[in-house]
Design a protein around this motif. Structure first.
Motif, PDB file in Angstrom:
ATOM      1  N   ARG A  34      62.286  16.805  36.739  1.00  0.00           N
ATOM      2  CA  ARG A  34      63.134  17.687  35.933  1.00  0.00           C
ATOM      3  C   ARG A  34      63.692  16.962  34.708  1.00  0.00           C
ATOM      4  N   ARG A  37      61.012  16.799  32.087  1.00  0.00           N
ATOM      5  CA  ARG A  37      60.836  18.121  31.477  1.00  0.00           C
ATOM      6  C   ARG A  37      61.947  18.390  30.464  1.00  0.00           C
ATOM      7  N   ARG A  38      63.182  18.095  30.846  1.00  0.00           N
ATOM      8  CA  ARG A  38      64.304  18.303  29.935  1.00  0.00           C
ATOM      9  C   ARG A  38      64.146  17.425  28.692  1.00  0.00           C
ATOM     10  N   GLU A  41      61.591  18.909  26.355  1.00  0.00           N
ATOM     11  CA  GLU A  41      62.209  20.032  25.629  1.00  0.00           C
ATOM     12  C   GLU A  41      63.028  19.519  24.447  1.00  0.00           C
ATOM     13  N   GLU A  42      63.722  18.390  24.659  1.00  0.00           N
ATOM     14  CA  GLU A  42      64.532  17.812  23.593  1.00  0.00           C
ATOM     15  C   GLU A  42      63.651  17.285  22.456  1.00  0.00           C
ATOM     16  N   VAL A  44      60.779  18.564  21.511  1.00  0.00           N
ATOM     17  CA  VAL A  44      60.359  19.757  20.756  1.00  0.00           C
ATOM     18  C   VAL A  44      61.491  20.250  19.857  1.00  0.00           C
ATOM     19  N   ARG A  45      62.707  20.324  20.398  1.00  0.00           N
ATOM     20  CA  ARG A  45      63.851  20.782  19.595  1.00  0.00           C
ATOM     21  C   ARG A  45      64.109  19.848  18.417  1.00  0.00           C
ATOM     22  N   ASP A 108      55.267  21.861  23.643  1.00  0.00           N
ATOM     23  CA  ASP A 108      55.890  23.156  23.910  1.00  0.00           C
ATOM     24  C   ASP A 108      54.930  24.061  24.683  1.00  0.00           C
ATOM     25  N   LEU A 111      54.818  23.028  28.237  1.00  0.00           N
ATOM     26  CA  LEU A 111      56.041  23.421  28.957  1.00  0.00           C
ATOM     27  C   LEU A 111      56.019  24.883  29.349  1.00  0.00           C
ATOM     28  N   SER A 112      55.362  25.704  28.540  1.00  0.00           N
ATOM     29  CA  SER A 112      55.494  27.153  28.698  1.00  0.00           C
ATOM     30  C   SER A 112      54.403  27.800  29.536  1.00  0.00           C
ATOM     31  N   LEU A 145      54.718  17.106  34.065  1.00  0.00           N
ATOM     32  CA  LEU A 145      54.860  18.541  33.835  1.00  0.00           C
ATOM     33  C   LEU A 145      53.979  19.345  34.787  1.00  0.00           C
TER      34      LEU A 145
END
Length: 416
Positions: A34, A37-38, A41-42, A44-45, A108, A111-112, A145
């Protein structure tokens, strides 16, 4: 029994193989999924928000790879492929904005979706871009992932693969990696029984062969003397690493015990991480100090699973609300520990009064650095040093009135 079945059997039976020291019994492996994964995400942001930067150092990608490389022997060196090498201008995802965005789009997309066909399309599309220096080392992130679809990948794993399957795959090729992936999945499925649907288990076997610790042939005369000597050297090094891990786990276990003991003395219901509940400290099982299971806190299922792995939780006496959460970070990632605590804090249904990192005195500066990250701005986190908990545990148990007693030994990051 086939040769591969025999090899897998030796791998399973060896208590110092990575199958036992990492795959089955390292609780940090479970926690990593996890937090990685988080972290992705960071990344990508940050790319899409224009804050990613032009170097590996200090980027959110660095925190992702820190969480990967802390996974013991199998992932040592996984970060090297992502270090910015200015003379070679590789990997070309720091200075080239188009490549940076393409990498973020790839992550991304991964992740999706969990659809294998879609994931392979994303890999093929990334490969077609021919981004200099960005090769199948990315598979080490993909593994965390989608662990049932993508095995880890590094030099030792590839060397082991070539030895086991009499192949000559090359290191930097996505095509070679995908061919290896298909062979690994098929071979694992044919084992009786398979090592695991999680491909990390089979990759661990290949790693052991690749570092010379697990010899492919059972026939001693077929192994050259220098190969035996190299295998013995690796085995001695592994034994030293296992012994060091045991000492480290002992420190971690002691802190969990002290936290559980203190929580009970202060009138709290205690929950010890689900994967640690059966551990024993000086004859006392942690299961005897806490609840049998995490109460229903109104959390989403995925968050509840992560929260159940937080090292120690103190709940109100009725067990309906968390009042304190503690993550013990002896040598594992401070960053991922913060993420697990913030997962708990983000739920209004179970929002705790206090959150604590518990760490060795030598890691205090690292804690300050992590808490200074912009992504953790406003996070209401304290930390407790091992020495303070050791010195004051009995005093808190004897004189503390409630869970707020622990604030007396807690610290905050100094104001800038």
């Amino acid at each position: 029994m086939s040769d591969l079945d025999a090899l897998a059997d030796r791998y399973r039976r060896d208590p110092e193989s990575v199958y036992h020291t990492w795959f089955l019994h390292d609780g940090n492996r479970l926690k990593a999924f996890r937090s990685i994964r988080r972290g992705v995400e960071e990344v990508v942001r940050a790319v899409r928000g224009g804050t990613f930067g032009n170097d590996y150092k200090g980027s959110p990608l660095e925190t992702v790879l820190e969480s990967v490389t802390e996974q013991k022997q199998v992932f040592q060196g996984a970060a090297h492929a992502f270090y910015w090498k200015p003379k070679l201008r590789i990997p070309d995802i720091y200075e080239n904005d188009e490549h940076k965005r393409a990498f973020a789009d790839f992550l991304d997309g991964c992740l999706s979706t969990a659809d294998e066909g879609r994931l392979l399309d994303l890999v093929f599309a990334l490969d077609r871009r021919k981004i200099k220096g960005l090769g199948p080392a990315v598979a080490n992130v993909l593994y965390f992932l989608h662990p049932t679809l993508f095995p880890p990948f590094n030099t030792a794993i590839l060397r082991g693969f070539n030895a086991v399957f009499a192949d000559a795959k090359k290191l930097g090729s996505w095509a070679a990696y995908l061919e290896m992936r298909e062979t690994v999945r098929g071979a694992n499925a044919r084992l009786a029984p398979p090592l695991s649907t999680d491909l990390g288990a089979f990759a661990g076997l290949l790693f052991e062969v690749g570092v010379g610790r697990l010899v492919v042939s059972d026939t001693a005369v077929a192994v050259l003397a220098e190969e035996r000597a190299a295998a013995d050297k690796v085995a001695r090094k592994r034994h030293q690493e296992v012994e060091a891990d045991k000492r480290e786990e002992g420190d971690h276990l002691r802190m969990q015990y002290l936290l559980a003991k203190t929580g009970r003395a202060l009138g709290c219901a205690v929950h010890v991480a689900a994967n640690d509940r059966r551990r024993v400290f000086e004859g006392v099982s942690l299961s005897t100090l806490g609840l049998d299971a995490l109460p229903d806190l109104g959390l989403p299922a995925e968050v509840a699973q992560t929260v159940s792995l937080i090292d120690v939780l103190w709940l109100d006496p009725a067990g309906g609300r968390v009042v304190c959460g503690f993550e013990v970070e002896k040598s594992t990632s401070i960053y991922s520990g913060i993420l697990r605590l913030l997962d708990l804090a983000s739920s209004a249904a179970a929002r705790p009064d206090q959150l604590y990192l518990v760490a060795p005195d030598t890691r205090e500066r690292e804690i300050h650095a992590q808490l200074a990250r912009p992504s953790f701005a406003g996070a209401d986190l304290h930390y407790i040093l091992f020495s303070d908990l050791s010195d004051h545990c009995d005093g808190m148990c004897r004189f503390g009135q409630d869970h707020r007693a622990v604030l007396k030994i807690a610290r905050r990051r100094p104001a800038e």
